[in-house]
Design a protein around this motif. Structure first.
Motif, mmCIF file in Angstrom:
data_model
loop_
_atom_site.group_PDB
_atom_site.id
_atom_site.type_symbol
_atom_site.label_atom_id
_atom_site.label_comp_id
_atom_site.label_asym_id
_atom_site.label_seq_id
_atom_site.Cartn_x
_atom_site.Cartn_y
_atom_site.Cartn_z
ATOM 1 N N ASN A 299 10.161 4.708 5.796
ATOM 2 C CA ASN A 299 9.511 5.863 5.180
ATOM 3 C C ASN A 299 10.539 6.782 4.525
ATOM 4 O OD1 ASN A 299 6.784 5.303 5.861
ATOM 5 N ND2 ASN A 299 7.165 5.988 7.954
ATOM 6 N N GLN B 63 5.847 -2.785 8.102
ATOM 7 C CA GLN B 63 6.027 -1.344 7.917
ATOM 8 C C GLN B 63 7.381 -1.101 7.261
ATOM 9 O OE1 GLN B 63 4.067 1.702 8.748
ATOM 10 N NE2 GLN B 63 5.662 2.239 7.261
ATOM 11 N N ILE C 26 2.832 10.425 2.678
ATOM 12 C CA ILE C 26 2.083 9.248 3.112
ATOM 13 C C ILE C 26 0.953 9.701 4.031
ATOM 14 C CG2 ILE C 26 3.922 7.545 2.847
ATOM 15 C CD1 ILE C 26 4.677 7.958 5.743
ATOM 16 N N LYS C 27 0.055 8.783 4.346
ATOM 17 C CA LYS C 27 -1.114 9.150 5.145
ATOM 18 C C LYS C 27 -0.725 9.662 6.533
ATOM 19 C CE LYS C 27 -5.063 6.637 3.244
ATOM 20 N NZ LYS C 27 -5.976 7.779 3.326
ATOM 21 N N SER C 28 0.419 9.237 7.043
ATOM 22 C CA SER C 28 0.846 9.678 8.368
ATOM 23 C C SER C 28 1.769 10.889 8.328
ATOM 24 C CB SER C 28 1.527 8.527 9.114
ATOM 25 O OG SER C 28 2.580 7.977 8.337
ATOM 26 N N ASN D 153 0.868 -1.177 0.000
ATOM 27 C CA ASN D 153 0.000 0.000 0.000
ATOM 28 C C ASN D 153 0.904 1.227 0.000
ATOM 29 O OD1 ASN D 153 -1.697 2.159 0.600
ATOM 30 N ND2 ASN D 153 -2.990 0.968 1.984
ATOM 31 N N THR E 60 0.156 4.033 2.710
ATOM 32 C CA THR E 60 0.569 3.835 4.106
ATOM 33 C C THR E 60 2.000 3.320 4.220
ATOM 34 O OG1 THR E 60 -0.271 1.567 4.136
ATOM 35 C CG2 THR E 60 -1.799 3.314 4.799
#
Length: 299
Positions: free
Chosen positions: A125, A122, A155-157, A102, A105
């Motif tokens: 990033n 994860q 990213i979403k975060s 994804n 995320t």
């Protein structure tokens, strides 16, 4: 169907994925333990060695990194297609069969045939990069404003902050890996100045983007109504109310080109006095207002 060409790969190709943003395709070659990276614009190929028996691949659109399942090694390899190097190896369970990612995320999912489960990983990033903000100038005294930040590695975060006296977190809506929509609250538009916006991606890895400048500038004031609009010549002074927009405590009011003190009631209302000298003879009086730089101008 029509065959338009053929591109050689390694031995026993098993899976392919394409990154439409970088125009790269990547093929896993099970027999010779490699991936073939194909430039879809030039058709040039590059071979990158992998672990044993690569069987599946996916390319993360976020950072152009490939994830490769190496069946015999029970491992997931993270390969940077920008540098053609293996970044990281992740140990997997019994029988990994498929991988997906994804890119919003930055989480990879590996299907395990033995445990009938997905393993979620994860990934590291990226450091975000800002290329532009639109608009990059806002008017002082305005209402809440929406801006679009363009760049890469979002990213979403991701967290957007405005560097004020202390970092001021801003509400951000994630659009895609290249666009964020942020909200500038009304309270930040009360004074002129230049602020810096930054984006921070959380760990693992991640980091802080380059800053982008957002300028708050003065509007040109507008005078729309004077109250009263006329009086008798010879009047011994007259309080005057002006209605309009773009009035602030550093606005300058002029009567026939001469600055006059005024009382700021609101951004849409000011009050000042006409003197007996102003009203000595019958004439039209020119009332203007001016705001200083940055921006600004005369009504």
């Amino acid at each position: 169907y029509q065959v338009t060409g053929a591109v050689p790969t390694g031995q026993k190709p098993q899976a392919i994925d394409i990154n439409p943003e970088t125009h790269l395709a990547a093929v896993v070659n099970e027999k010779d333990n490699s991936i073939t990276v194909i430039n879809l614009q030039t058709w040039q190929t590059t071979t990158i060695p992998t672990g044993k028996h690569p069987i599946d691949i996916t390319i993360n659109r976020l950072d152009n990194r490939a994830l490769v399942i190496c069946d015999e090694d029970r491992a997931l390899q993270l390969i940077d297609l920008n540098t053609n190097t293996i970044i990281k190896n992740y140990s997997l369970n019994k029988l990994p069969k498929g991988v997906a990612v994804n890119n919003f995320t930055n989480i990879a999912a590996v299907a395990d045939d033995k445990t009938d489960s997905l393993t979620l990983i994860q990934l590291p990033n990226p450091v975000p990069v800002i290329t532009s903000i639109t608009p990059d100038k806002l008017l002082r005294g305005g209402k809440t404003a929406e801006l679009i930040i363009e760049g890469s590695g979002f990213i979403k975060s991701s967290v957007v902050s405005l560097l004020h006296a202390t970092p001021y977190p801003l509400h951000a809506d994630f659009i895609d890996n290249h666009h964020l929509e942020i909200t500038i609250p009304e309270e930040l538009l009360t004074k002129t100045g230049t602020y810096q916006l930054i984006i921070t991606n959380p760990s693992p890895e991640g980091g802080i983007s380059n800053p982008a400048n957002l300028q708050i500038i003065n509007p040109i004031p507008q005078l729309s109504v004077l109250d009263p609009i006329e009086t008798m010549a010879g009047t011994q002074g007259l309080p005057l109310t002006a209605y309009g927009t773009g009035f602030f405590d550093d606005t300058t009011v002029y009567i026939n080109g001469t600055s006059r003190p005024f009382a700021l009631i609101s951004q849409t209302k000011i009050q000042f006095e006409l003197t007996a000298e102003d009203l000595e003879t019958g004439a039209y009086l020119e009332v203007t207002a001016s705001n200083p730089l940055p921006g600004g101008g005369t009504s």
